[in-house]
Design a protein around this motif. Structure first.
Motif, mmCIF file in Angstrom:
data_model
loop_
_atom_site.group_PDB
_atom_site.id
_atom_site.type_symbol
_atom_site.label_atom_id
_atom_site.label_comp_id
_atom_site.label_asym_id
_atom_site.label_seq_id
_atom_site.Cartn_x
_atom_site.Cartn_y
_atom_site.Cartn_z
ATOM 1 N N VAL A 176 0.779 2.220 6.255
ATOM 2 C CA VAL A 176 0.946 1.837 4.850
ATOM 3 C C VAL A 176 2.355 1.273 4.671
ATOM 4 N N SER A 219 0.850 -1.188 0.000
ATOM 5 C CA SER A 219 0.000 0.000 0.000
ATOM 6 C C SER A 219 0.887 1.240 0.000
ATOM 7 N N ASN A 242 -2.082 -0.466 -5.148
ATOM 8 C CA ASN A 242 -2.958 -0.193 -4.002
ATOM 9 C C ASN A 242 -2.583 1.165 -3.427
ATOM 10 N N TYR A 243 -3.118 2.225 -4.065
ATOM 11 C CA TYR A 243 -2.739 3.584 -3.683
ATOM 12 C C TYR A 243 -3.761 4.150 -2.707
#
Lengths: 163, 505, 314
Positions: free
Chosen positions: C193, C145, C174-175
Motif C-alpha cells: 500500500v 492506498s 482508497n482505504y
C-alpha cells in the motif's frame, strides 16, 4: 424455484429427502439474494464489491440444488442407515436444558443435567443416580477451571453456597 | 558472541532442574487446557500467562514456552481419539486419525502425531534461530494477490478431503462458504446475512462450528445408531506403538509437513490451518497407498500434525523479527514478552540477544518435554476409548460445552452450538463430509478479502492477479493440481465421459 | 482423572488464594486486543494495590464492543461491582452497526489511557513529508492506498478526516482494511500500500529501526520523544485520539457511582498503574467527571459527521 413442475414426474421413485435438501439449498440461495440485494454497492476502487461473492455463492447453490434434485429423481442419492430418534432427542434435550438453565442455575447444575441426559440417550436410565453424579463431576470441573485457572464460568446457587 | 554460543548458553540455563520442572508444569497445563474443544492456544496462553508472573524471568519464560507449545499440541489427542478437534488447526488430523483410532490403531496415530510434532517443532525452532531473517523477507513479498493465489491453490487441494462424492463435497463446501458470508464485511463495514442479530455481526466463530459439527454432530450420530452401532471400539489392535512400516511411512510426511507449515506460519495472513490442508493434500497425492486415505492413512496424521506445530514456530518469526503479531496467540505473546522488558521488533536480536536465545532454548526444551510427557501417556489415552459409551459421550459434551462457555458465556453461542450440531448430524446421516464446511468457513473470507484488496489497490486492474511471479507460479500449480488428475483418470478409464459420470455420485 | 492430577499439581505448586470476587471487568473483545490487555492490567493492578481482593475478567467479544456493551447494560444494571472497558472504537461501532445500546446507557467513569494515530510510509517510498502525501492525494485519490484497521474504525475515520481537511472528497479515499495491526503493518512494510495508518505503538519499533518513515502524528501537540510533526503543523486541522475508558453499570446511586470513581482514581494515580503504562507504552490521559463526559459528547458528534462523509453511516 426449479421445483415447480416436480410432483407430476414419477419415473423411478424419487428420493424425497434429496428433493427436500434441494429445496433447502435453493431457499438458502434465495435468502442470500434477498439479503444482499439491500446492500449498497460501495465497491470503491475494486469491481468486486461486498455483494459479488455472496451472489456467486448463491448461484452455485442453485446449481447444486438442481444437481441434487436430478440425483434424487434418478434415485441414486446416498443410501442411509435407519436412525433411532429417541436417543437423539435425549441428547438434544440435554443441550437445550443446559443452554436455558446455565445463567440461572449456574454451570454445575446445568451441565450436570446435560451429562445425565446424554448418558440417558446412550442407555443409562437411572437418572436419580446420573444427575447427582453429573452435578458433582461438573462442580469439580468448575472448581478447577473457574477458581484455579480463572476461566469465567457462570456461577449459580451451588457454586455460591460452596465458595 | 555468535549465534551458537548464545543458544548453548540459553540451553544451559533452561536445563537447570528447577527450570525443567517449570517446563513440565507449563506443558502439562498447556496441554490440559489446549485439549478442551473450543479453547485454542490463544485463550490458553491468555488464561495461563498470569501464572508465569510469579516466577523469575528465566523460569517464567520457560513455563510460557511450555504453555504455548502445549496448547498447540493439545488439540490433536481429542481429534484422533474422539473425532473432536480441540482447535481449527487439528481438524485435518481428525480425518485420518479418528479412522485409525476406530480400527484399533489409535496408539500409532497418537505416536506419529507426538513424534511428528516434536520433529517439526525441533526443525522449525532451529529455523527460527537461524533463518528467520530470510523467511521474513519472503513473507513480506506476499501481498493480496499472492495470498489470493495461495487461497486458490488451497481451494483446489482441499477437494482431496471431499470423500467419494463430488456433489456432496461441493455442497458441504458451499454451505461453509455461505456461513462465511455472515457478519460485517471487513472491507466496507456493512452487515451481510446477519438479519439484524447483533451476535451474528462478527460472523460464525470457527471453533464453535468445528466443535459443534464434529463433537456434537458425532455424538448425536452415534446416539442415533442405538444398540446396533459398533458395540465397542477395540482400543488396541496389534501394537500400541508404531511398527516399522508406520515409521517408514511417517518420516517423510513429518519433514514435508514441517517445510510446508513453517513458511506458511510465518506469513502474516497464513495461519496454521492452511498449512495442514496443503500438507494433507500433498500426502494424499504422493502416497503409495492412496486407497487408504479416508480409511486411516498414517501419512494423513503425520503430515498435518507436523505442519501445525511447524507453523506455531513460524508465527514467532514475524513476531520476533518485526514485532508483528500475526495471530491472536501472537498478540497475547507480545503482551507476555513485555513483562520481561522484551520489545519485539527489528532491533530485538541486536539489543536483547540473551532473552531471545533464552526463549528459543526454552522452546526447544518445552518441545522435548512434550515428547517425554506424551509418549508414555499414549497407552493411557487409548484406554479412553474403552470407557462405556454413556460416560464417554456425556464427558465429551461436558468438555465441549465447557470450552464454548469458557470462551464466550452466551446463550446465543450455545444455541449455535446446538444448531450446528444438528446440522452436523443431518449431514452425517446423508453422507455429506464435514471437513469442507469448516474449510469453506476458514478459506472463504480470506480468499474474498485478498481478492478485493488486490483489485482495490490496482484500482480495478485484473491483470495484477497474474503478473506477480509468485502469484503466477502458485496459480499454475493450482491449475496443474486440478487438471492433471482429471487427465490421468480419463486416460486410465479410456474416456473422459465415463470418468465424469463416475465422479457424479 | 487427569484433571485431578492437574489440580493437585496446581494447588501444590502455586497455591493460589481463592477470594470472593469483588469487581468483575467485562472486556468486550477477544483475548489479546487492546481492551483485553487494559482489562487484564486493571485486574493485576487492582489486586496489587489492594483496591479489590479478587477481580475477574470476562471476555464478551463482538462487533466492535457493542455486544459486550449491550450485555453489560442489560445484565449488570444496578450492580456497583461490574466494570466495562471500552474506547473510541466503540463510538464508531455503535454508529456503523446501528447499535440500539449506546454509551448513554452505561455510566462512563473515566478515560484511562489513549494513543494517537501515526501516518507512515515505507522507508523506500518517494513520499518524504505529509505535504507530499497530501499532494498525491489531491492529484489522484484512488492512487493513494491506505492500509489500516477495520472499516469504520479509528484508522479509517482518521483518513476520512485527513481527506476532508485537505479538500478531497472523503468518499473517494482508497482505504484498504486489514483485520489486525500485524497484517496491516506487513502490507505497509512490503510496500503493498502507499501509506499506513494505525496507533503509533504499532509502528514504533519499525520507525526506530528505520524501515518505516513517520510522516505525522494526530495529536494536538508534538509528543515527547517522537520526532514527527502533528497534522496541524502540516496544515491539516485534524486531531484523533484512540482513547480507552472504563465505565460502570447503569442505574447506580450517586454514592455507588462516587465509590467506583474513587476506586478508579486511586488506581489511576497508583504506582502500579503508572508502571503498567510505562511498560506497555500507553499515554496517561486520565480524565474523569464532567470534563470526560463533555469530551465524550464532542467525540460522538464529530465521529458521526465523518462517518456520514465517508458514506458508512446514512
Amino acid at each position: 424455484m426449479s421445483r415447480g413442475d416436480s410432483p407430476s414426474v414419477e419415473t423411478r421413485r424419487p428420493d424425497r429427502a434429496a428433493l427436500i435438501i434441494a429445496v433447502v439449498l435453493a431457499l438458502i440461495a434465495g435468502v442470500i439474494f434477498w439479503d444482499v440485494s439491500r446492500l449498497t454497492g460501495l465497491a470503491g476502487y475494486s469491481q468486486v464489491g461486498p455483494t459479488t461473492v455472496p451472489y456467486a455463492i448463491a448461484c452455485c447453490l442453485i446449481v447444486l440444488a438442481i444437481w441434487t434434485a436430478v440425483e434424487g429423481f434418478r434415485g441414486d442419492f446416498a443410501e442411509r442407515e435407519p436412525q433411532q430418534f429417541g436417543p437423539v432427542a435425549w441428547v438434544v434435550g440435554g443441550l437445550a436444558a443446559q443452554m436455558l438453565l446455565l445463567n440461572t442455575l449456574g454451570f454445575s447444575i446445568a451441565t450436570g443435567i446435560l451429562f445425565a441426559m446424554t448418558a440417558r440417550g446412550f442407555g443409562k436410565r437411572q437418572l436419580w443416580l446420573t444427575i447427582p453424579f453429573g452435578i458433582v463431576a461438573s462442580f469439580v470441573v468448575w472448581t478447577i477451571f473457574a477458581k484455579v485457572l480463572q476461566l469465567s464460568l457462570p456461577a449459580g446457587p451451588l457454586e455460591r453456597l460452596l465458595f | 558472541m555468535g549465534t551458537l554460543d548464545f543458544l548453548l548458553q540459553g540451553l544451559l540455563v533452561a536445563a537447570q532442574p528447577m527450570n525443567l520442572l517449570y517446563a513440565l508444569i507449563g506443558v502439562t497445563l498447556g496441554t490440559a487446557v489446549g485439549v478442551l474443544p473450543g479453547i485454542g492456544p490463544a485463550l490458553t496462553v491468555a488464561l495461563l500467562l498470569p501464572v508465569t508472573y510469579q516466577l523469575d524471568p528465566g523460569g517464567s519464560l520457560i513455563m510460557f514456552a511450555g504453555i504455548y507449545y502445549g496448547g498447540m499440541y493439545g488439540g490433536s489427542t481429542t481429534s484422533i481419539l474422539l473425532n473432536t478437534p480441540g482447535e481449527s488447526s487439528s481438524i485435518v488430523t481428525a480425518l485420518e486419525g479418528n479412522k485409525m483410532a476406530r480400527a484399533g490403531r489409535g496408539g500409532p496415530a497418537l505416536a506419529t502425531a507426538a513424534i511428528g510434532s516434536f520433529v517439526a517443532g525441533l526443525i522449525a525452532t532451529l529455523g527460527l534461530a537461524f533463518v528467520a531473517p530470510y523467511i521474513v523477507k519472503l513473507a513480506l513479498v506476499f501481498g493480496p494477490r499472492e495470498y489470493f493465489a495461495l487461497m486458490v491453490l488451497a481451494f483446489v487441494t482441499v477437494s482431496s478431503a471431499f470423500g467419494d462424492s463430488t456433489l456432496r463435497g461441493l455442497t458441504s463446501l458451499f454451505v461453509g462458504l455461505t456461513l462465511a458470508s455472515i457478519g460485517i464485511d471487513q472491507l466496507t463495514g456493512q452487515a451481510r446475512l446477519s438479519f439484524g442479530v447483533p451476535d451474528l455481526l462478527d460472523g460464525i466463530e470457527v471453533t464453535t462450528l468445528a466443535v459443534a459439527m464434529f463433537a456434537i454432530g458425532e455424538t448425536l450420530y452415534i446416539a442415533a445408531q442405538g444398540d446396533k452401532g459398533p458395540d465397542k471400539v477395540e482400543a488396541v489392535r496389534g501394537s500400541v506403538w508404531m511398527n516399522a512400516s508406520d515409521w517408514a511411512r511417517s518420516w517423510k510426511a513429518w519433514l514435508r509437513g514441517t517445510f510446508i507449515g513453517f513458511p506458511i506460519g510465518a506469513m502474516p495472513a497464513g495461519g496454521a490451518e492452511i498449512g495442514t490442508f496443503l500438507s494433507y493434500a500433498t500426502e494424499k497425492r504422493l502416497s503409495k497407498h492412496p486407497e487408504e486415505f479416508g480409511n486411516g492413512a498414517i501419512e494423513g496424521v503425520a503430515g498435518p500434525e507436523a505442519a501445525n506445530n511447524a507453523s506455531a514456530a513460524g508465527t514467532l518469526v514475524p513476531l520476533l523479527t518485526l514485532g508483528l503479531p500475526t495471530s491472536a496467540t501472537a498478540a497475547i505473546m507480545l503482551a507476555g514478552f513485555q513483562q520481561y522488558g522484551l520489545q519485539p521488533g527489528p532491533l530485538l536480536f541486536a539489543t536483547n540477544p540473551q532473552l531471545v536465545w533464552g526463549l528459543i532454548a526454552s522452546l526447544l526444551i518445552a518441545n522435548f518435554m512434550l515428547l517425554v510427557l506424551n509418549l508414555p501417556l499414549v497407552g493411557l489415552w487409548v484406554k479412553l476409548l474403552t470407557i462405556p459409551k454413556p460416560w464417554l459421550y456425556a464427558g465429551i459434551l461436558l468438555f465441549a460445552t465447557l470450552g464454548t462457555i469458557g470462551a464466550n458465556p452466551s446463550v446465543f453461542e450455545l444455541g449455535m452450538l446446538l444448531a450446528f450440531g444438528l446440522l452436523g448430524y443431518v449431514m452425517r446421516v446423508f453422507g455429506y463430509p464435514i471437513a469442507p464446511v469448516v474449510v469453506g468457513l476458514i478459506l472463504g473470507p480470506l480468499a474474498e478479502q485478498q481478492l478485493r484488496r488486490a483489485l482495490s489497490i490496482s484500482q480495478g486492474d485484473v491483470t495484477v492477479l497474474f503478473t506477480s511471479p509468485i502469484a503466477a507460479v502458485l496459480l499454475v500449480i493450482a491449475a496443474l493440481a486440478f487438471i492433471v488428475p482429471l487427465i490421468l483418470r480419463a486416460r486410465g478409464r479410456g474416456e473422459v465421459l465415463a470418468q465424469l459420470a463416475a465422479s457424479e455420485d | 482423572m487427569k484433571h485431578f492430577f492437574l489440580a493437585s499439581i496446581l494447588a501444590g505448586a502455586l497455591a493460589l488464594p481463592a477470594y470472593a470476587a469483588d469487581y468483575t471487568i467485562i472486556a468486550p473483545a477477544n483475548p489479546g486486543g487492546g481492551w483485553d490487555q487494559t482489562a487484564r492490567s486493571l485486574q493485576t493492578v487492582m489486586q496489587q494495590e489492594g483496591i479489590s481482593g479478587n477481580v475477574q475478567v470476562q471476555n464478551v467479544p463482538g462487533a466492535g464492543g457493542t455486544i459486550g456493551l449491550a450485555q453489560f447494560a442489560s445484565q449488570q444494571k444496578g450492580n456497583p461491582n461490574a466494570l466495562l472497558v471500552g474506547g473510541y472504537v466503540m463510538v464508531g461501532a455503535i454508529l456503523t452497526n446501528n447499535s440500539p445500546v449506546t454509551l448513554k446507557d452505561v455510566t462512563p467513569i473515566a478515560r484511562l489511557t489513549g494513543e494517537y494515530e501515526a501516518i507512515v510510509v515505507p522507508a523506500a517510498s518517494e513520499i518524504k513529508t505529509m505535504a507530499d502525501l497530501v499532494e498525491a492525494l489531491k492529484k489522484d485519490p484512488g492512487a493513494v492506498s491506505w492500509g489500516g484497521g477495520s472499516a469504520g474504525g479509528t484508522d479509517h475515520i482518521a483518513v476520512g478526516l485527513i481527506a476532508k481537511a485537505a479538500g478531497v472528497d472523503p468518499t473517494k479515499i482508497n482505504y484498504i482494511a486489514y483485520s489486525g495491526g500485524g497484517e496491516a503493518l506487513a502490507a505497509i512494510l512490503g510496500s503493498q500500500v502507499t501509506a499506513g495508518i494505525s496507533g503509533y505503538g504499532e509502528f514504533e519499533s519499525q520507525v526506530k529501526a528505520g524501515t518505516l518513515r513517520l510522516l505525522a502524528v494526530t495529536s494536538a501537540e508534538r509528543l515527547p520523544g517522537i520526532d514527527a510533526p502533528t497534522l496541524k503543523e502540516s496544515g491539516l486541522d485534524v486531531v484523533v485520539e484512540n482513547w480507552r475508558m472504563v465505565a460502570a453499570a447503569p442505574g447506580l446511586t450517586d454514592e455507588q457511582k462516587a465509590a467506583v470513581s474513587a476506586d478508579i482514581e486511586k488506581l489511576a494515580k497508583s504506582a502500579g498503574w503508572q508502571e503498567v503504562l510505562k511498560t506497555k507504552g500507553w499515554q496517561d490521559t486520565y480524565l474523569a467527571g464532567d470534563a470526560f463526559n463533555e469530551q465524550l459528547a464532542k467525540d460522538v458528534s464529530a465521529t458521526e459527521a465523518v462517518l456520514k462523509d465517508i458514506g458508512l453511516v446514512k
